[in-house]
Design an enzyme around this catalytic site. Structure first.
Site, PDB file in Angstrom:
ATOM      1  N   GLU A  87       0.853  -1.181   0.000  1.00 37.93           N
ATOM      2  CA  GLU A  87       0.000   0.000   0.000  1.00 37.93           C
ATOM      3  C   GLU A  87       0.895   1.238   0.000  1.00 37.93           C
ATOM      4  OE1 GLU A  87      -2.293  -0.333   3.604  1.00 37.93           O
ATOM      5  OE2 GLU A  87      -2.276   1.801   3.972  1.00 37.93           O
ATOM      6  N   HIS A 128      -2.690  -6.748  10.676  1.00 44.27           N
ATOM      7  CA  HIS A 128      -3.520  -7.829  10.126  1.00 44.27           C
ATOM      8  C   HIS A 128      -3.261  -9.177  10.783  1.00 44.27           C
ATOM      9  CE1 HIS A 128      -3.251  -5.436   6.030  1.00 44.27           C
ATOM     10  NE2 HIS A 128      -4.003  -4.815   6.915  1.00 44.27           N
ATOM     11  N   ASN A 174      -4.998  -6.601   2.043  1.00 46.98           N
ATOM     12  CA  ASN A 174      -5.671  -6.175   3.270  1.00 46.98           C
ATOM     13  C   ASN A 174      -6.909  -7.056   3.470  1.00 46.98           C
ATOM     14  OD1 ASN A 174      -4.471  -4.082   1.525  1.00 46.98           O
ATOM     15  ND2 ASN A 174      -4.520  -2.892   3.387  1.00 46.98           N
TER      16      ASN A 174
HETATM   17  P1  FAD Z   1     -12.390  -6.908  14.636  1.00 47.51           P
HETATM   18  O1  FAD Z   1     -12.779  -5.963  13.591  1.00 47.51           O
HETATM   19  O2  FAD Z   1     -11.078  -6.738  15.311  1.00 47.51           O
HETATM   20  O3  FAD Z   1     -13.552  -6.896  15.739  1.00 47.51           O
HETATM   21  C1  FAD Z   1     -13.476  -7.593  16.948  1.00 47.51           C
HETATM   22  C2  FAD Z   1     -14.293  -6.855  17.997  1.00 47.51           C
HETATM   23  O4  FAD Z   1     -14.416  -7.685  19.158  1.00 47.51           O
HETATM   24  C3  FAD Z   1     -13.671  -5.553  18.476  1.00 47.51           C
HETATM   25  O5  FAD Z   1     -14.612  -4.513  18.391  1.00 47.51           O
HETATM   26  C4  FAD Z   1     -13.257  -5.838  19.924  1.00 47.51           C
HETATM   27  O6  FAD Z   1     -13.340  -4.697  20.765  1.00 47.51           O
HETATM   28  C5  FAD Z   1     -14.270  -6.902  20.331  1.00 47.51           C
HETATM   29  N1  FAD Z   1     -13.782  -7.779  21.397  1.00 47.51           N
HETATM   30  C6  FAD Z   1     -12.574  -8.392  21.492  1.00 47.51           C
HETATM   31  N2  FAD Z   1     -12.498  -9.147  22.605  1.00 47.51           N
HETATM   32  C7  FAD Z   1     -13.688  -9.001  23.241  1.00 47.51           C
HETATM   33  C8  FAD Z   1     -14.209  -9.521  24.460  1.00 47.51           C
HETATM   34  N3  FAD Z   1     -13.493 -10.359  25.247  1.00 47.51           N
HETATM   35  N4  FAD Z   1     -15.462  -9.160  24.836  1.00 47.51           N
HETATM   36  C9  FAD Z   1     -16.205  -8.316  24.075  1.00 47.51           C
HETATM   37  N5  FAD Z   1     -15.746  -7.787  22.895  1.00 47.51           N
HETATM   38  C10 FAD Z   1     -14.504  -8.137  22.489  1.00 47.51           C
HETATM   39  N6  FAD Z   1      -7.926  -4.142   6.782  1.00 47.51           N
HETATM   40  C11 FAD Z   1      -8.297  -3.920   5.509  1.00 47.51           C
HETATM   41  O7  FAD Z   1      -8.833  -4.800   4.839  1.00 47.51           O
HETATM   42  N7  FAD Z   1      -8.106  -2.686   4.928  1.00 47.51           N
HETATM   43  C12 FAD Z   1      -7.485  -1.667   5.600  1.00 47.51           C
HETATM   44  O8  FAD Z   1      -7.341  -0.555   5.050  1.00 47.51           O
HETATM   45  C13 FAD Z   1      -7.053  -1.903   6.943  1.00 47.51           C
HETATM   46  N8  FAD Z   1      -6.398  -0.938   7.646  1.00 47.51           N
HETATM   47  C14 FAD Z   1      -6.111  -1.161   8.966  1.00 47.51           C
HETATM   48  C15 FAD Z   1      -5.543  -0.132   9.724  1.00 47.51           C
HETATM   49  C16 FAD Z   1      -5.313  -0.305  11.075  1.00 47.51           C
HETATM   50  C17 FAD Z   1      -4.692   0.799  11.879  1.00 47.51           C
HETATM   51  C18 FAD Z   1      -5.656  -1.537  11.706  1.00 47.51           C
HETATM   52  C19 FAD Z   1      -5.440  -1.757  13.181  1.00 47.51           C
HETATM   53  C20 FAD Z   1      -6.217  -2.560  10.962  1.00 47.51           C
HETATM   54  C21 FAD Z   1      -6.441  -2.393   9.596  1.00 47.51           C
HETATM   55  N9  FAD Z   1      -7.016  -3.399   8.835  1.00 47.51           N
HETATM   56  C22 FAD Z   1      -7.337  -3.167   7.520  1.00 47.51           C
HETATM   57  C23 FAD Z   1      -7.356  -4.721   9.417  1.00 47.51           C
HETATM   58  C24 FAD Z   1      -8.853  -4.892   9.705  1.00 47.51           C
HETATM   59  O9  FAD Z   1      -9.357  -3.788  10.408  1.00 47.51           O
HETATM   60  C25 FAD Z   1      -9.045  -6.189  10.513  1.00 47.51           C
HETATM   61  O10 FAD Z   1      -8.520  -7.263   9.773  1.00 47.51           O
HETATM   62  C26 FAD Z   1     -10.510  -6.459  10.818  1.00 47.51           C
HETATM   63  O11 FAD Z   1     -11.071  -5.421  11.576  1.00 47.51           O
HETATM   64  C27 FAD Z   1     -10.674  -7.777  11.566  1.00 47.51           C
HETATM   65  O12 FAD Z   1     -12.051  -8.081  11.624  1.00 47.51           O
HETATM   66  P2  FAD Z   1     -12.625  -9.102  12.679  1.00 47.51           P
HETATM   67  O13 FAD Z   1     -14.067  -9.290  12.407  1.00 47.51           O
HETATM   68  O14 FAD Z   1     -11.743 -10.298  12.702  1.00 47.51           O
HETATM   69  O15 FAD Z   1     -12.422  -8.417  14.125  1.00 47.51           O
END
Ligand code: FAD
Length: 490
Positions: free
Chosen positions: A347, A430, A468
């Site tokens: 990126e 990631h 991503n």
């Molecule tokens: P998450 O989106 O992480 O959601 C998990 C949720 O569970 C969170 O809200 C958390 O608070 C909650 N949780 C965790 N443990 C508990 C618990 N014990 N009790 C209650 N709640 C809990 N990906 C892309 O594709 N494009 C991008 O441009 C991109 N940019 C990024 C930039 C940054 C700075 C970061 C940090 C990540 C980026 N990513 C990007 C990665 C992407 O955001 C993640 O891969 C994605 O959010 C993961 O999705 P998920 O459903 O696995 O979990």
């Protein structure tokens, strides 16, 4: 302690949790989401820009935790950005209703079809590219910037320079779609609406423009009237109850992270959508403390998606710098994936410092030939990673090749001003894997050996997807929940 009985519980409101909630509700089922982070919209609190971090900047910390320039103090608050530090790697995550969608760059990238097939040999690739990926793109409201706008917008000089330099060095570039509303951004540029991407907002949340999950999947889910989101509710552990139920120990906190209530929730069906690290910590901790039985694949096949941050200083010999103002939303990628010796996707990242620092920043995504693993450490009472320099050897080799080639063609030096030695090998946005599809779970996300327990989040992807990841996480979630609803809910 309050005792509650709830039929269907989803832990976490990121991509996996949001998709599961909407589809379950649409098919008539009541759903409760437990989310440890804040419901920002309901709270009325504002997100803060990178150069003046406020309440949203960090999860319960008194100093900022961005990848660099952490010179700011903050007030302890349930902010949007969290970071877990391990040896050799630091992992950033989003907290709040919407999970990672609140803090991420919004890049919605379709993985290479061949690579998707390699990573998931048992899935029907054609079906994913015809059905689940387009569905995910539609629901997430993915769009692309107008080329004319990019050409003329001074906030995208960093990208233009980045692409020109990549071409000069012999690399191919691609346009990257996003969930940020580019029409809104055009209006921002003309000062017709309040600025967000053009005002340095992203990693601590966007006040406008970005279609984070609270504006798409979760909004639709709540409109059904069947989805109940409890924010500031953290699940501490899971135990197996009688009749295949699960017993959750939950704490409710205030915005200082202090416990205000304890709850015991018994549920029939449990969806673990706490994000890769959150899901693994809950599973492994509950196995250690409550004898929750897990199969031996849980914790295996973990990876950083080949994340490797790097950059170049003194980018001005040919370009005259990268511009004073940067939009926070990336639109360009360098696609070198088909190079057998140095396969990577990178990126072209903004560095919105409010001045021309003549520095180019890149978040590289590499293959992960050697996976790591995750285990529970009973001493620290947290999860730990087996992850070493060997796991990033290919990424480092690719970064050296990439930076050398870019500097040779364009001038500039390795970004010593940003990172030690110019390389951020330990920066991970990631985290993926640890409960991988078809191994720890069956092909629909049911945890093997545990009835009524489903995993739907990034932990299903075995450590790498080549781009991503959130578009892939969303598509996998659509596929899993569709089958779970039709097969397990009567
Ligand atoms: P998450 O989106 O992480 O959601 C998990 C949720 O569970 C969170 O809200 C958390 O608070 C909650 N949780 C965790 N443990 C508990 C618990 N014990 N009790 C209650 N709640 C809990 N990906 C892309 O594709 N494009 C991008 O441009 C991109 N940019 C990024 C930039 C940054 C700075 C970061 C940090 C990540 C980026 N990513 C990007 C990665 C992407 O955001 C993640 O891969 C994605 O959010 C993961 O999705 P998920 O459903 O696995 O979990």
């Amino acid at each position: 302690t309050e005792n509650l009985e709830i039929e269907n519980v989803i832990i976490g409101s990121g991509y996996g949790g949001a998709v599961a909630a909407l589809r379950l509700a649409e098919s008539g089922h009541e759903v409760t989401i437990l989310e440890m982070g804040l419901n920002w919209e309901k709270s009325g609190e504002k997100f803060s820009p990178m150069i003046s971090p406020g309440k949203s900047a960090a999860w319960l910390r008194t100093k900022t935790i961005a990848p660099f320039f952490n010179i700011f103090n903050t007030k302890k608050y349930t902010g949007t950005l969290d970071r877990w530090d391990f040896s050799n790697i630091k992992i950033w995550m989003g907290r709040g209703v919407g999970g990672g969608s609140l803090v991420n760059g919004g890049m919605a990238v379709l993985p290479k079809k061949d690579y998707f097939g390699e990573v998931f040999p048992e899935l029907n690739t054609e079906e994913f590219y015809k059905k689940y990926f387009p569905l995910a793109e539609k629901e997430l409201e993915v769009n692309s910037a107008d080329e004319n706008f990019l050409e003329n917008c001074s906030f995208y000089k960093f990208n233009k320079v980045g692409e020109q330099e990549a071409h000069k060095a012999g690399f191919k570039t691609v346009r990257v779609p996003n969930v940020y509303d580019f029409k809104y951004m055009e209006d921002e540029y003309e000062n017709k609406v309040p600025r967000s991407a053009l005002a340095g907002e992203v990693i601590y949340g966007n006040n406008y423009g970005k279609k984070s999950l609270d504006k798409t999947y979760l909004k639709k889910a709540q409109e059904t009237g069947k989805v109940h989101i409890h924010d500031l509710h953290k699940v501490e552990s899971i135990a197996k109850g009688s009749d295949n139920t699960y017993i959750l120990e939950v704490i409710q906190t205030n915005t200082l992270g202090e416990t205000v209530a304890k709850k015991k929730i018994v549920c029939k069906k449990l969806f673990l959508c706490a994000g890769t690290m959150g899901t693994l910590e809950l599973l492994l901790k509950s196995s250690n403390d409550n004898k929750l039985t897990l199969n031996s694949e849980v914790g295996q096949n973990w990876g950083n998606n080949g994340n490797f941050m790097t950059g170049r200083n003194f980018v001005k010999t040919f370009s005259g710098g990268t511009g004073v103002n940067h939009s926070t939303i990336p639109v360009g990628g360098i696609d070198n994936w088909d190079d057998k010796e140095h396969p990577f996707f990178s990126e072209i990242a903004p560095l919105p410092m409010g001045m021309d620092v003549a520095t180019s920043l890149y978040l590289m995504i590499n293959p992960v030939p050697q996976k790591g693993s995750v285990f529970f450490n009973p001493v620290s009472r947290k999860i730990d990673l087996k992850w070493s320099a060997d796991n990033v050897a290919l990424a480092r080799k690719n970064a050296e090749y990439f930076i050398k080639k870019m500097n040779k063609a364009n001038g500039g030096t390795r970004a010593h001003l940003l990172f030690n030695n110019g390389f951020g090998a330990d920066i991970c946005y990631h985290p993926l894997g640890g409960a991988t599809l078809g191994k720890a779970t069956d092909m629909k996300g049911r945890l093997r050996g545990s009835e009524n327990l489903y995993i739907i989040d990034g932990s299903l992807i075995p450590g790498t997807i080549g781009v991503n990841p959130f578009l892939t996480i969303t598509a996998l979630a659509e596929y899993c929940i569709e089958h779970i609803i039709s097969e397990d809910f009567s």
